[in-house]
Design an enzyme around this catalytic site. Structure first.
Site, mmCIF file in Angstrom:
data_model
loop_
_atom_site.group_PDB
_atom_site.id
_atom_site.type_symbol
_atom_site.label_atom_id
_atom_site.label_comp_id
_atom_site.label_asym_id
_atom_site.label_seq_id
_atom_site.Cartn_x
_atom_site.Cartn_y
_atom_site.Cartn_z
ATOM 1 N N SER A 180 60.863 -7.144 -26.019
ATOM 2 C CA SER A 180 61.377 -7.922 -26.389
ATOM 3 C C SER A 180 60.354 -8.772 -27.474
ATOM 4 O O SER A 180 59.960 -8.190 -27.955
ATOM 5 C CB SER A 180 60.509 -8.860 -24.716
ATOM 6 O OG SER A 180 59.193 -9.177 -24.711
ATOM 7 N N LYS A 181 60.414 -9.810 -27.098
ATOM 8 C CA LYS A 181 59.745 -10.661 -28.311
ATOM 9 C C LYS A 181 58.172 -10.851 -29.044
ATOM 10 O O LYS A 181 57.777 -10.612 -29.806
ATOM 11 C CB LYS A 181 60.253 -12.416 -27.943
ATOM 12 C CG LYS A 181 60.944 -13.038 -28.470
ATOM 13 C CD LYS A 181 60.891 -14.257 -28.338
ATOM 14 C CE LYS A 181 62.418 -14.963 -28.468
ATOM 15 N NZ LYS A 181 62.904 -15.331 -27.316
#
Ligand code: GLU
Length: 493
Positions: free
Chosen positions: A257-258
């Site tokens: 994810s980010k």
């Protein structure tokens, strides 16, 4: 494996953000699968969520796919016979297919309000009963349902799940046989009260009407598949084959994810990764050619791709491996492509404009051998070659001055280097410089290294730099001499 039908696969992103590497891998597998079997790769934009879908995301996704070189045969820009390729333009088709289900008695209107549904869910959770819809409206008589529709009562349309069946099962081409007891599937909504289809209905209608033979997508959709199979069956359509791809994890073992840094394709592009390196790297996140080969160009990927070498184990994204892979491709790309690719970085650094590059292409091609072996990404190039563009703002690194210029006698040495190099005109080439500077070292009885390092610090500003003589070639005679003479005051007497 694909037997009778020509292969048709699709990549079906929702334009609710940029294309991330998980989506890019799904696109790569679909593309490679289509190419391998001489099939068709369709791009379909699933923009049914008006609040989260944006035209900007659509453009970004299309740009990213094009940059990766994953040409689609049908879809936005490409056209095709199964369009439109935006779900928002396919409303009439969803209405038509819903009518098929209504006529077959496979769908029914549900008048339960969102509040009622929420209450039922709460009660079910409290009593630990089934949390799905309780099929309240399924038992309404046809006449009653029609009366309420005619009276304008808001309603959704739900699939009448065939409760007499035991299970829904399918042979996933990656996961193997998946069986879901029918009791786990509730009468899910096909069409919302505003007349718009849900994802599960729209995706099925589209896959059916577009003749998709293999649905290759992320395993976050695994739980949707049994529902979609029921829709295909209710529509009387052939069920495609399914292949669900395992997720991609970050180095810490959690879903990528980010938090793990850059994950969008454009972020990797901007950080200086080459599209073919990214495609190569991502293709190996869950698939392997022979378990050993790592550098696989696109032609080989298409030639050898098959779903039976796709692993169901989650793949771990390893940026160090990607860096290594990118360097492999950087070394192979050649000067001409390098120059095209480096322009935006040169512009951003303020070193040169596209017009400067066009006017002196040869010169910029000469930069390539200086850096090709020394960087992992294009973004690392400009800091490494800043000295070439520094002109009279070149700053000499203190430590390097102390080590290579300060020793006694260096000023005279540099003066002799300058006059030696000056005498080389017009033969300004690294071979001639090498011979001349080595002869000078012999004459002055100093080490060759001391000569080179003094010239290096004077002209490149640092005792660590890309190859010296090739750098001097690029700087040119006048600038080289000017830099050496400017550095003389720093050199020991
Ligand atoms: N639009 C879905 C997504 O972006 C893909 C659905 C599918 O491949 O069936 O997750």
């Amino acid at each position: 494996m694909p037997d009778c039908h020509p292969v048709r696969v699709r990549f079906a992103p929702s334009p609710t953000g940029s294309l991330h590497i998980g989506g890019a891998r799904t696109a790569i597998y679909n593309w490679a699968f289509a190419r391998h079997y001489g099939g068709t790769f369709v791009l379909r934009i699933e923009d049914t969520d008006p609040e989260r879908s944006t035209a900007e995301s659509t453009e970004q996704i299309i740009r990213s796919l094009a940059w990766l070189g994953l040409a689609w045969d049908e879809g936005p820009q490409a056209g095709g016979d199964s369009g439109p390729y935006f779900q928002t333009e396919r409303q009439a088709l969803y209405e038509r297919e819903l009518a098929v289900l209504k006529a077959a008695g496979s769908a029914y209107p549900c008048f339960c309000t969102p509040e009622e549904l929420a209450r039922k869910r709460e009660q079910a959770t409290a009593s630990q009963g089934a949390t799905g819809y309780d099929r309240h409206c399924r038992s309404l008589s046809e006449a009653e349902a029609q009366r309420r529709i005619d009276a304008g009562e808001p309603h959704t349309w739900r699939l009448k799940v065939p409760t007499q069946r035991e299970e829904v099962s399918f042979d996933d081409l990656v996961y193997g046989t998946v069986r879901v007891p029918i009791g786990q599937l509730d009468d899910f909504i096909l069409v919302r009260s505003d007349g718009k289809p849900t994802y599960n209905f729209a995706a099925c209608v589209d896959d059916a009407l577009m003749g998709i033979t293999h649905v290759i997508r992320g395993d976050d959709h695994l739980s949707n598949t049994p529902k979609q199979i029921l829709v295909y069956e209710a529509l009387g359509r052939e069920v495609p084959a399914f292949a669900h791809l395992s997720m991609i994890l970050g180095a810490d073992g959690s879903r990528l994810s980010k938090r793990h840094g850059a994950t969008s394709v454009e972020a990797f592009r901007d950080a200086g990764y080459l599209p073919e390196a990214l495609v190569n790297y991502l293709s190996l996140l869950g698939w392997s050619l022979d378990g050993a080969t790592t550098v696989i160009d696109k032609a080989t990927l298409c030639e050898s791709f098959s779903l039976d070498r796709v692993s169901r184990n989650p793949a771990v994204f390893d940026e160090a491996k990607l860096d290594w892979m990118n360097q492999v491709y950087l070394k192979e790309m050649g000067a001409a492509r390098f120059v095209d690719a480096i322009v935006p970085y040169l512009e951003k650094a303020g070193f040169a404009t596209a017009a400067d590059v066009a006017a002196r292409r040869n010169w910029f091609e000469g930069v390539y051998p200086l850096v090709a072996e020394r960087v992992h990404t294009l973004a690392e190039v400009c800091p490494l070659i800043a000295y070439l563009f520094a002109g009279d703002t070149l700053v000499l690194d203190d430590k390097s001055v102390e080590k290579c210029l300060a020793p006694a006698g260096t000023r005279e040495l540099l003066e002799r280097c300058a006059s030696t190099l000056e005498g080389l005109a017009p033969a300004w080439g690294h071979a001639a410089m090498d011979t001349a500077l080595r002869a000078l070292a012999a004459e002055l009885e100093v080490k060759v290294k001391a000569v080179f390092q003094a010239v290096r610090v004077a002209t490149c500003g640092n005792m660590v730099s890309p190859p010296l003589l090739e750098s001097l070639e690029l700087l040119g005679r006048d600038e080289t001499l000017r830099r050496i003479r400017t550095a003389l005051p720093h050199a020991g007497l």
